[in-house]
Scaffold this motif. Structure first.
Motif, PDB file in Angstrom:
ATOM      1  N   LEU A  19      -1.671  -4.733   3.127  1.00  0.00           N
ATOM      2  CA  LEU A  19      -0.012  -4.669   3.164  1.00  0.00           C
ATOM      3  C   LEU A  19       0.369  -5.742   2.662  1.00  0.00           C
ATOM      4  CD1 LEU A  19       2.217  -2.901   4.530  1.00  0.00           C
ATOM      5  CD2 LEU A  19       1.085  -3.437   6.658  1.00  0.00           C
ATOM      6  N   GLY A  20      -0.399  -6.711   2.588  1.00  0.00           N
ATOM      7  CA  GLY A  20       0.711  -8.518   2.393  1.00  0.00           C
ATOM      8  C   GLY A  20       0.749  -8.017   1.081  1.00  0.00           C
ATOM      9  N   LYS A  21      -0.360  -8.128   0.514  1.00  0.00           N
ATOM     10  CA  LYS A  21      -0.236  -7.347  -1.157  1.00  0.00           C
ATOM     11  C   LYS A  21       0.827  -6.662  -1.507  1.00  0.00           C
ATOM     12  CE  LYS A  21      -3.370  -6.682  -5.081  1.00  0.00           C
ATOM     13  NZ  LYS A  21      -4.552  -6.427  -5.829  1.00  0.00           N
ATOM     14  N   LEU A  22       0.154  -5.339  -0.750  1.00  0.00           N
ATOM     15  CA  LEU A  22       1.789  -4.660  -1.081  1.00  0.00           C
ATOM     16  C   LEU A  22       3.008  -5.044  -1.037  1.00  0.00           C
ATOM     17  CD1 LEU A  22       1.323  -1.830  -1.950  1.00  0.00           C
ATOM     18  CD2 LEU A  22       1.812  -1.200   0.053  1.00  0.00           C
ATOM     19  N   ASN A  23       3.284  -5.197  -0.530  1.00  0.00           N
ATOM     20  CA  ASN A  23       4.876  -6.271  -0.048  1.00  0.00           C
ATOM     21  C   ASN A  23       4.919  -7.710  -1.213  1.00  0.00           C
ATOM     22  OD1 ASN A  23       7.290  -6.377   1.929  1.00  0.00           O
ATOM     23  ND2 ASN A  23       6.193  -8.850   1.825  1.00  0.00           N
ATOM     24  N   ASP A  24       4.036  -7.948  -1.677  1.00  0.00           N
ATOM     25  CA  ASP A  24       4.643  -9.024  -2.696  1.00  0.00           C
ATOM     26  C   ASP A  24       4.744  -8.169  -3.697  1.00  0.00           C
ATOM     27  OD1 ASP A  24       4.104 -11.558  -0.507  1.00  0.00           O
ATOM     28  OD2 ASP A  24       1.616 -11.558  -1.430  1.00  0.00           O
ATOM     29  N   THR A  25       3.568  -7.300  -3.864  1.00  0.00           N
ATOM     30  CA  THR A  25       4.379  -6.867  -4.869  1.00  0.00           C
ATOM     31  C   THR A  25       5.454  -5.754  -5.084  1.00  0.00           C
ATOM     32  OG1 THR A  25       2.000  -6.282  -5.552  1.00  0.00           O
ATOM     33  CG2 THR A  25       2.946  -4.340  -6.357  1.00  0.00           C
ATOM     34  N   PHE A  26       6.118  -5.111  -4.240  1.00  0.00           N
ATOM     35  CA  PHE A  26       7.122  -4.763  -3.764  1.00  0.00           C
ATOM     36  C   PHE A  26       8.300  -5.873  -4.173  1.00  0.00           C
ATOM     37  CE2 PHE A  26      11.238  -3.934  -1.350  1.00  0.00           C
ATOM     38  CZ  PHE A  26      11.655  -2.577  -1.815  1.00  0.00           C
ATOM     39  N   LEU A  27       7.971  -7.251  -3.469  1.00  0.00           N
ATOM     40  CA  LEU A  27       8.753  -7.932  -3.651  1.00  0.00           C
ATOM     41  C   LEU A  27       9.303  -8.888  -4.563  1.00  0.00           C
ATOM     42  CD1 LEU A  27       8.360  -9.708  -0.406  1.00  0.00           C
ATOM     43  CD2 LEU A  27      10.009  -8.859  -1.037  1.00  0.00           C
ATOM     44  N   SER A  28       8.196  -8.891  -5.311  1.00  0.00           N
ATOM     45  CA  SER A  28       7.792  -8.467  -6.883  1.00  0.00           C
ATOM     46  C   SER A  28       9.281  -7.807  -7.976  1.00  0.00           C
ATOM     47  CB  SER A  28       6.477  -8.640  -7.127  1.00  0.00           C
ATOM     48  OG  SER A  28       6.298  -8.929  -8.637  1.00  0.00           O
ATOM     49  N   ILE A  29       8.659  -5.951  -7.755  1.00  0.00           N
ATOM     50  CA  ILE A  29       9.545  -5.273  -8.805  1.00  0.00           C
ATOM     51  C   ILE A  29      10.843  -5.730  -7.885  1.00  0.00           C
ATOM     52  CG2 ILE A  29      10.223  -2.756  -8.294  1.00  0.00           C
ATOM     53  CD1 ILE A  29       6.897  -2.730  -7.635  1.00  0.00           C
TER      54      ILE A  29
END
Length: 131
Positions: free
Chosen positions: A112-122
């Motif tokens: 979930l943390g990695k997923l949030n990081d990817t979202f924030l990157s977008i």
């Protein structure tokens, strides 16, 4: 007077960047819907409560499936952003599978943390890569 002008310039710069960060979310209804689910699951997980992600992992997956290059606003399309979108969708499916298999809380939190990081990157890329 110089201090007031400096503060005004700083405030204007900060406000401009804040507005830019919201632009992709405001202009792309599907990413906004994804963000709504992500925010209510991620923030509670940061406090140690994984019940929301366990409850909403299927909804998050549905929102991820609705994301596509075709419905992404043209002005945000770039190779890097499209690549990140593919990663976001893949990792959302991984998270969903992990929750369904009753994976341990540490694994769920990590994904979930990695997923949030990817979202924030977008969101971040959409500020800098706008045409």
């Amino acid at each position: 007077m110089k201090i007031i002008k400096s503060l005004f310039a700083f405030a204007a710069f900060f406000a401009f960047n804040s507005v830019s960060a919201q632009t992709i979310i405001e202009k792309w209804p599907q990413i906004k819907a994804y963000h709504e689910v992500m925010s209510k699951t991620f923030h509670s997980s940061a406090e140690g409560n994984l019940n929301p992600i366990k409850t909403y992992s299927e909804l998050l997956l549905e929102k991820a499936k609705a994301l596509s290059v075709e419905n992404m606003p043209e002005e945000f399309r770039s190779p890097k952003l499209i690549e990140s979108l593919v990663v976001l969708k893949r990792d959302t499916k991984t998270l969903y599978d992990l929750v369904q298999q009753k994976g341990n809380d540490d694994e769920i939190t990590k994904v979930l943390g990695k997923l949030n990081d990817t979202f924030l990157s977008i969101v971040s890329m959409s500020k800098t890569e706008k045409k």
